[in-house]
Scaffold this active site. Sequence first.
Site, PDB file in Angstrom:
ATOM      1  N   LYS A  13       0.841  -1.209   0.000  1.00 35.15           N
ATOM      2  CA  LYS A  13       0.000   0.000   0.000  1.00 35.15           C
ATOM      3  C   LYS A  13       0.878   1.263   0.000  1.00 35.15           C
ATOM      4  O   LYS A  13       0.667   2.172  -0.792  1.00 35.15           O
ATOM      5  CB  LYS A  13      -0.916   0.021   1.242  1.00 35.15           C
ATOM      6  CG  LYS A  13      -1.839  -1.199   1.348  1.00 35.15           C
ATOM      7  CD  LYS A  13      -2.748  -1.125   2.556  1.00 35.15           C
ATOM      8  CE  LYS A  13      -2.049  -1.152   3.907  1.00 35.15           C
ATOM      9  NZ  LYS A  13      -1.377  -2.450   4.216  1.00 35.15           N
ATOM     10  N   ARG A 127      11.729  -4.790   5.187  1.00 33.90           N
ATOM     11  CA  ARG A 127      11.454  -3.396   4.797  1.00 33.90           C
ATOM     12  C   ARG A 127      12.297  -2.406   5.599  1.00 33.90           C
ATOM     13  O   ARG A 127      12.529  -2.579   6.789  1.00 33.90           O
ATOM     14  CB  ARG A 127       9.978  -3.096   5.067  1.00 33.90           C
ATOM     15  CG  ARG A 127       9.665  -1.610   4.995  1.00 33.90           C
ATOM     16  CD  ARG A 127       8.232  -1.273   5.198  1.00 33.90           C
ATOM     17  NE  ARG A 127       7.605  -1.979   6.270  1.00 33.90           N
ATOM     18  CZ  ARG A 127       6.292  -2.154   6.369  1.00 33.90           C
ATOM     19  NH1 ARG A 127       5.499  -1.669   5.441  1.00 33.90           N
ATOM     20  NH2 ARG A 127       5.779  -2.803   7.373  1.00 33.90           N
ATOM     21  N   ARG A 161      10.717  -0.332  11.305  1.00 27.10           N
ATOM     22  CA  ARG A 161       9.597  -0.177  12.231  1.00 27.10           C
ATOM     23  C   ARG A 161       9.667  -1.208  13.350  1.00 27.10           C
ATOM     24  O   ARG A 161      10.010  -2.365  13.110  1.00 27.10           O
ATOM     25  CB  ARG A 161       8.270  -0.332  11.468  1.00 27.10           C
ATOM     26  CG  ARG A 161       7.875   0.921  10.737  1.00 27.10           C
ATOM     27  CD  ARG A 161       6.770   0.743   9.741  1.00 27.10           C
ATOM     28  NE  ARG A 161       5.639  -0.055  10.190  1.00 27.10           N
ATOM     29  CZ  ARG A 161       4.560  -0.280   9.448  1.00 27.10           C
ATOM     30  NH1 ARG A 161       4.472   0.256   8.237  1.00 27.10           N
ATOM     31  NH2 ARG A 161       3.585  -1.019   9.894  1.00 27.10           N
ATOM     32  N   ARG A 172      -0.786  -8.905  13.200  1.00 24.73           N
ATOM     33  CA  ARG A 172      -1.349  -7.910  12.267  1.00 24.73           C
ATOM     34  C   ARG A 172      -2.138  -8.615  11.173  1.00 24.73           C
ATOM     35  O   ARG A 172      -3.197  -8.158  10.751  1.00 24.73           O
ATOM     36  CB  ARG A 172      -0.226  -7.054  11.666  1.00 24.73           C
ATOM     37  CG  ARG A 172       0.306  -6.023  12.659  1.00 24.73           C
ATOM     38  CD  ARG A 172       1.693  -5.514  12.306  1.00 24.73           C
ATOM     39  NE  ARG A 172       1.802  -4.903  11.009  1.00 24.73           N
ATOM     40  CZ  ARG A 172       2.962  -4.623  10.408  1.00 24.73           C
ATOM     41  NH1 ARG A 172       4.106  -4.912  11.019  1.00 24.73           N
ATOM     42  NH2 ARG A 172       2.981  -4.066   9.239  1.00 24.73           N
TER      43      ARG A 172
HETATM   44  P1  AP5 Z   1       4.785  -1.611   1.882  1.00 23.03           P
HETATM   45  O1  AP5 Z   1       4.422  -0.818   0.680  1.00 23.03           O
HETATM   46  O2  AP5 Z   1       5.517  -0.913   2.960  1.00 23.03           O
HETATM   47  O3  AP5 Z   1       3.499  -2.384   2.432  1.00 23.03           O
HETATM   48  P2  AP5 Z   1       2.200  -1.847   3.186  1.00 23.03           P
HETATM   49  O4  AP5 Z   1       1.026  -2.463   2.546  1.00 23.03           O
HETATM   50  O5  AP5 Z   1       2.235  -0.355   3.291  1.00 23.03           O
HETATM   51  O6  AP5 Z   1       2.441  -2.560   4.573  1.00 23.03           O
HETATM   52  P3  AP5 Z   1       2.315  -2.004   6.062  1.00 23.03           P
HETATM   53  O7  AP5 Z   1       3.121  -2.953   6.909  1.00 23.03           O
HETATM   54  O8  AP5 Z   1       2.667  -0.550   6.143  1.00 23.03           O
HETATM   55  O9  AP5 Z   1       0.795  -2.209   6.311  1.00 23.03           O
HETATM   56  P4  AP5 Z   1       0.073  -2.255   7.625  1.00 23.03           P
HETATM   57  O10 AP5 Z   1      -1.314  -2.114   7.171  1.00 23.03           O
HETATM   58  O11 AP5 Z   1       0.373  -3.424   8.490  1.00 23.03           O
HETATM   59  O12 AP5 Z   1       0.701  -1.044   8.466  1.00 23.03           O
HETATM   60  P5  AP5 Z   1       0.198   0.432   8.770  1.00 23.03           P
HETATM   61  O13 AP5 Z   1       1.370   1.309   8.851  1.00 23.03           O
HETATM   62  O14 AP5 Z   1      -0.931   0.786   7.896  1.00 23.03           O
HETATM   63  O15 AP5 Z   1       5.624  -2.875   1.370  1.00 23.03           O
HETATM   64  C1  AP5 Z   1       6.252  -3.740   2.302  1.00 23.03           C
HETATM   65  C2  AP5 Z   1       7.647  -4.128   1.786  1.00 23.03           C
HETATM   66  O16 AP5 Z   1       7.492  -4.961   0.647  1.00 23.03           O
HETATM   67  C3  AP5 Z   1       8.491  -2.926   1.351  1.00 23.03           C
HETATM   68  O17 AP5 Z   1       9.808  -3.140   1.773  1.00 23.03           O
HETATM   69  C4  AP5 Z   1       8.398  -2.925  -0.175  1.00 23.03           C
HETATM   70  O18 AP5 Z   1       9.608  -2.509  -0.758  1.00 23.03           O
HETATM   71  C5  AP5 Z   1       8.119  -4.387  -0.499  1.00 23.03           C
HETATM   72  N1  AP5 Z   1       7.180  -4.531  -1.605  1.00 23.03           N
HETATM   73  C6  AP5 Z   1       6.073  -3.791  -1.863  1.00 23.03           C
HETATM   74  N2  AP5 Z   1       5.437  -4.224  -2.965  1.00 23.03           N
HETATM   75  C7  AP5 Z   1       6.152  -5.302  -3.405  1.00 23.03           C
HETATM   76  C8  AP5 Z   1       5.998  -6.174  -4.519  1.00 23.03           C
HETATM   77  N3  AP5 Z   1       4.984  -6.038  -5.387  1.00 23.03           N
HETATM   78  N4  AP5 Z   1       6.912  -7.160  -4.670  1.00 23.03           N
HETATM   79  C9  AP5 Z   1       7.950  -7.299  -3.775  1.00 23.03           C
HETATM   80  N5  AP5 Z   1       8.150  -6.483  -2.721  1.00 23.03           N
HETATM   81  C10 AP5 Z   1       7.263  -5.492  -2.535  1.00 23.03           C
HETATM   82  O19 AP5 Z   1      -0.423   0.236  10.237  1.00 23.03           O
HETATM   83  C11 AP5 Z   1       0.423  -0.055  11.339  1.00 23.03           C
HETATM   84  C12 AP5 Z   1      -0.401  -0.236  12.584  1.00 23.03           C
HETATM   85  O20 AP5 Z   1      -1.119   0.987  12.875  1.00 23.03           O
HETATM   86  C13 AP5 Z   1      -1.499  -1.310  12.529  1.00 23.03           C
HETATM   87  O21 AP5 Z   1      -0.990  -2.585  12.840  1.00 23.03           O
HETATM   88  C14 AP5 Z   1      -2.482  -0.805  13.587  1.00 23.03           C
HETATM   89  O22 AP5 Z   1      -2.012  -1.085  14.880  1.00 23.03           O
HETATM   90  C15 AP5 Z   1      -2.426   0.709  13.402  1.00 23.03           C
HETATM   91  N6  AP5 Z   1      -3.425   1.240  12.446  1.00 23.03           N
HETATM   92  C16 AP5 Z   1      -3.175   1.867  11.264  1.00 23.03           C
HETATM   93  N7  AP5 Z   1      -4.320   2.232  10.661  1.00 23.03           N
HETATM   94  C17 AP5 Z   1      -5.328   1.837  11.484  1.00 23.03           C
HETATM   95  C18 AP5 Z   1      -6.750   1.908  11.398  1.00 23.03           C
HETATM   96  N8  AP5 Z   1      -7.358   2.469  10.331  1.00 23.03           N
HETATM   97  N9  AP5 Z   1      -7.483   1.366  12.400  1.00 23.03           N
HETATM   98  C19 AP5 Z   1      -6.885   0.805  13.490  1.00 23.03           C
HETATM   99  N10 AP5 Z   1      -5.538   0.709  13.629  1.00 23.03           N
HETATM  100  C20 AP5 Z   1      -4.759   1.212  12.634  1.00 23.03           C
HETATM  101 MG    MG Z   2       2.382   0.995   4.865  1.00 24.88          MG
END
Ligand code: AP5
Ligand code: MG
Length: 220
Positions: A13, A127, A161, A172
């Site tokens: 994402k 990552r 992170r 997660r």
């Molecule tokens: P990356 O693009 O960083 O993936 P992402 O989908 O952004 O993954 P996140 O870990 O950020 O998602 P998340 O939803 O768990 O975390 P968030 O910060 O939203 O890609 C990952 C890696 O893979 C990178 O190194 C990239 O280079 C590589 N990659 C990408 N695409 C690729 C491909 N096609 N092929 C190969 N490699 C690839 O949330 C964190 C925490 O915040 C949650 O756990 C929760 O506690 C809280 N939180 C956030 N939003 C909410 C909400 N709305 N409600 C409640 N709690 C929330």
């Molecule tokens: Mg992310």
Amino acid sequence: MNMILLGPPGAGKGTQAQNIVRDYGLVQLSTGDMLRQSVASGSALGQQLKAVLDAGELVSDTIMIEMIADRIAQPDCKAGFILDGFPRTNEQAVALDALLDEKGLNLDHVIEMAVDDAALTERVTGRYTCAKCGAGYHDNFQKPQKDGVCDGCGGSEFTRRSDDNAETVANRLKEFHEKTAPIIHYYRQKGRLSQVDGMAAIEVVTAQISTILNGGGARV
Ligand code: AP5
Ligand code: MG
């Protein structure tokens, strides 16, 4: 144009949101980044949030809905925005619809990034991010052109992170399947959902998303 990128941890994402910002000039609204900023501020709320994030659980709907309502009200969002990490529960999805209605805003695209669970742990644990400009990288899948130097800003400091360890990722992922996956059906029923193959290479996924944003690709 306003849109949602929907997918499990590590789906890509954030990576794709950065490419959409570059190509379409939209603003990225990452609720995860907002929460991590709050933790970094050292506030009392930030300390509570850190415990939730490090456990891989979801922050309460009340906090998240208020956070996103405040953010969408800011002037830069008039250019259009990408929701990255929100909504994550049915309650958040319903609240978002109400918020957009109230503001007379459209939700133009909801794009599901489908990725096999087995690939996600490796993606997340490999990552890292440029400490200066926030550009995202991966140990194996997205290396900077010059080792140890950010392509975007030339920075040489990188961060990882605290929730990117195998144990937290497992939680997660569990939260995603229990609480977030059901909203895929919510948007499908409303006829708003498109899907990309998140298992493809990064630039291939970017091309699939562009096709959708340019009016191509069928709703699923
Ligand atoms: P990356 O693009 O960083 O993936 P992402 O989908 O952004 O993954 P996140 O870990 O950020 O998602 P998340 O939803 O768990 O975390 P968030 O910060 O939203 O890609 C990952 C890696 O893979 C990178 O190194 C990239 O280079 C590589 N990659 C990408 N695409 C690729 C491909 N096609 N092929 C190969 N490699 C690839 O949330 C964190 C925490 O915040 C949650 O756990 C929760 O506690 C809280 N939180 C956030 N939003 C909410 C909400 N709305 N409600 C409640 N709690 C929330
Ligand atoms: Mg992310």
